[in-house]
Scaffold this motif. Sequence first.
Motif, mmCIF file in Angstrom:
data_model
loop_
_atom_site.group_PDB
_atom_site.id
_atom_site.type_symbol
_atom_site.label_atom_id
_atom_site.label_comp_id
_atom_site.label_asym_id
_atom_site.label_seq_id
_atom_site.Cartn_x
_atom_site.Cartn_y
_atom_site.Cartn_z
ATOM 1 N N GLY A 217 0.821 -1.210 0.000
ATOM 2 C CA GLY A 217 0.000 0.000 0.000
ATOM 3 C C GLY A 217 0.851 1.254 0.000
ATOM 4 N N LEU A 220 2.725 1.463 -3.417
ATOM 5 C CA LEU A 220 1.854 1.897 -4.519
ATOM 6 C C LEU A 220 1.500 3.378 -4.407
ATOM 7 C CD1 LEU A 220 -0.533 -1.180 -4.820
ATOM 8 C CD2 LEU A 220 0.940 -0.298 -6.645
ATOM 9 N N TRP A 240 -3.304 7.887 -10.775
ATOM 10 C CA TRP A 240 -4.392 7.659 -9.811
ATOM 11 C C TRP A 240 -4.653 6.193 -9.519
ATOM 12 C CZ3 TRP A 240 -8.516 4.772 -11.206
ATOM 13 C CH2 TRP A 240 -8.930 4.756 -12.539
ATOM 14 N N LEU A 241 -4.416 5.297 -10.509
ATOM 15 C CA LEU A 241 -4.715 3.884 -10.263
ATOM 16 C C LEU A 241 -3.822 3.295 -9.159
ATOM 17 C CD1 LEU A 241 -6.481 1.510 -11.071
ATOM 18 C CD2 LEU A 241 -4.787 0.909 -12.809
ATOM 19 N N PRO A 242 -2.475 3.416 -9.244
ATOM 20 C CA PRO A 242 -1.663 2.897 -8.138
ATOM 21 C C PRO A 242 -1.882 3.656 -6.828
ATOM 22 C CG PRO A 242 -0.268 4.010 -9.763
ATOM 23 C CD PRO A 242 -1.631 3.902 -10.360
ATOM 24 N N VAL A 244 -4.672 5.176 -5.734
ATOM 25 C CA VAL A 244 -5.955 4.752 -5.141
ATOM 26 C C VAL A 244 -5.845 3.331 -4.595
ATOM 27 C CG1 VAL A 244 -8.362 4.175 -5.676
ATOM 28 C CG2 VAL A 244 -7.395 6.335 -6.472
ATOM 29 N N ALA A 245 -5.186 2.448 -5.364
ATOM 30 C CA ALA A 245 -4.995 1.069 -4.890
ATOM 31 C C ALA A 245 -4.181 1.061 -3.605
ATOM 32 C CB ALA A 245 -4.294 0.236 -5.971
ATOM 33 N N GLY A 246 -3.135 1.890 -3.547
ATOM 34 C CA GLY A 246 -2.312 1.986 -2.339
ATOM 35 C C GLY A 246 -3.107 2.500 -1.155
ATOM 36 N N ALA A 248 -6.334 2.296 -0.740
ATOM 37 C CA ALA A 248 -7.312 1.258 -0.365
ATOM 38 C C ALA A 248 -6.653 0.204 0.520
ATOM 39 C CB ALA A 248 -7.904 0.626 -1.619
ATOM 40 N N LEU A 249 -5.439 -0.206 0.161
ATOM 41 C CA LEU A 249 -4.727 -1.204 0.969
ATOM 42 C C LEU A 249 -4.382 -0.649 2.358
ATOM 43 C CD1 LEU A 249 -2.340 -2.763 -1.706
ATOM 44 C CD2 LEU A 249 -4.125 -3.972 -0.446
#
Length: 508
Positions: A217, A220, A240-242, A244-246, A248-249
């Motif tokens: 997280g 990312l 934004w994709l990595p 946001v994923a980071g 979220a984790l």
Amino acid sequence: MTTAEPSPADSDKLDPAVLKIAGVVVLGAVMAILDTTVVNVALQALTLEFKTSFDTIQWVVTGYMLALATVIPVTGWACDRFGSKRPYMLSIALFLLGSMLAGMAWNVESLIIFRILQGLGGGMLMPAGMTIMTRAAGPHRVGRVMAVLGVPMLLGPIGGPILGGWLVDAVSWRWIFYINVPIGAIALILAWRILPKDNPRPAEKFDFPGMLMLSPGLALLIFGVSKIPQEGGVSSVGVWLPAVAGLALIVAFVLRAARVQNPLVDLKLFKDRTFAVAMITMTFFMVAFLGAMLVLPTYFLLVRGETALQAGLLLAPQGIGAMVTMPLGGRLADKIGPGKIVLPGIIVILAGLAVFTQVGADTPYPVLLAGLFVMGLGMGATMMPISAAALQTLTQRSVARASTAMNIVQQAAGGIGSAVMSIILASLLAGKFGVPTSQGQLAATALLTNPQTHEAAAGASADAFASTFLWALVLIAVCIIPTLFLPKKPAVPAEEPDGKPDEVATAA
């Protein structure tokens, strides 16, 4: 408890045994911190050596930083499970191996991989070293311990650019990595001989699910933010994709850590009011100050046309200023409370940084050097007392976990701050020269190297830097709010609760 004789940990001064331990830890920290600033100076030479783009070579720095952020969360558990000495020695050995291999790199891909290996070692050096020193000195001397550990923080900004510029110009870029080999070998031998054997406690089960959430997280999130200057904005999928994923984790980790026994990072630490306030202060400070530190040498290199070595020498007054106040700041934080030291320190930083919000293409160097010296004075009274405030109301047993949490905050906030200031500068330069954000610095460089356009480009570029420094000034000013809640009295060392290894003491 009263004893006939005070133990070394209870005496007021740092005794010779603690100073020897501090010497070993500082040597390891110098190696890791110098390496970061040395490499920054060498990026242009590496770009030419490997015939690659700046976007690619930037991963020599970013990969190292991501590795740091990934390994830090493991440190607290490792120090509990194996004691502090073994993880510390392992981190030196990994850093040493990564340095040797990086110096032997045959292409840019191999260099990035070996830098990641370096980062896996470097990530444990500071938190494990901080844990060793704090345990050796005792909580009531934590301010003085932080001041000693602050020495490499000063040597990095002063010595790194100077050493890196000289090595690249006079020897070879490979020596910016080979220079770590003798330092690391000495640090490893001294750690083996001098660091005391500590007692590993039967550690709780390692939180692998937590590690699989928090470490990727953080990585990312920093990866996504670090891509902003290259991608030209936050709207790009690559940003934004990595990110946001980071996020979220990280959120998933926090939700889980609040419910499970023995999480990777003990969130109960944040129930301690002093620790929580210190971490908020640290976050804003690292975002703003490290971001500004990234921009400062770029101003000297880009607008004033200095070499890397000259830029390093021009930055030295900041480190000298910090050297003046850091030992005093640590001692006073112990005696009168960190809140009474950090607030004046931040105000002094604001006064020094204000000089750079008015910077031009021909601002006299004495004015700039005076501003840097004043900023250094403020930094010496700020950075280590914030760290001391975070640790001094905790129990001895919770220090390892607290050091881990603090270093995670420092790395994540520093990485984000560097990226934020880079995108602000790039967008301002792009606006001045009418090019896309990702091309701002390249356009400025091209125009500044052309004698016909140099004068106009220098003025426009200086305006962009002045506005960037204004953003940093605002962010550092925000630090004043949480600083008001730092303790204004010296901490009373917490009682060790029997049978509760990670319980947090209540702040007074």
